[in-house]
Scaffold this motif. Structure first.
Motif: not given
Length: 141
Positions: A70-74, A76-79, A40-49
């Motif tokens: 990439x990490x999952x819990x079951x 569901x993504x959990x990175x 619902x908002x713009x994101x900046x400086x986004x870091x994933x994994x």
């Protein structure tokens, strides 16, 4: 000793085909992901994994991004995920505490939604879900 033009051509074709096949096999054994901003908002400086994504406007998506794993819990993504929104730092929502089903995926193509939720301390946090699906805790009241 001279090598015929035909032999040279065959050699270069063989080398070219080998390089192309190696590139295809290498890319198929990677984890490819596309992320959709559903916060619902713009994101900046986004870091994933650990990978810097940068800015991602609300309602938009990234291109496919390659990860080693990439990490999952079951299922569901959990990175790890973090970013900024409205000059406020948003960290990962830690919804899993036991970790018995934590696993790493290292190949395949996936689409994920980036969402936002308050944690138990009242902090806004980011988390990932499968694209256009709800996490199990989104349905809890």
């Amino acid at each position: 000793m001279t090598i015929s033009k035909r032999k040279k051509t065959q050699f270069f074709i063989s080398i070219s085909v080998t390089i192309v096949l190696m590139a295809v096999v290498f890319n198929l054994k990677r984890f490819h992901a596309q992320f959709y901003n559903k916060t619902g908002e713009n994101l900046d400086s986004l870091v994933i994994a650990g990978t810097f994504i940068g800015n991602l406007k609300n309602g938009e998506s990234t291109k496919n991004i390659d990860f080693k794993e990439f990490e999952f819990d079951g299922a569901t993504p959990y990175e790890e995920i973090s970013g900024n929104s409205n000059n406020k730092k948003l960290n990962m929502l830690h919804w899993s505490w036991c970790g018995t089903e934590i696993r790493q995926e290292s190949n395949g193509s996936y689409n994920f939604d980036i969402k936002k939720k308050m944690d138990e301390k009242g902090n806004e946090c980011l988390y990932l879900t499968e694209h256009n699906k709800k996490a199990f805790f989104e349905e809890l009241k």
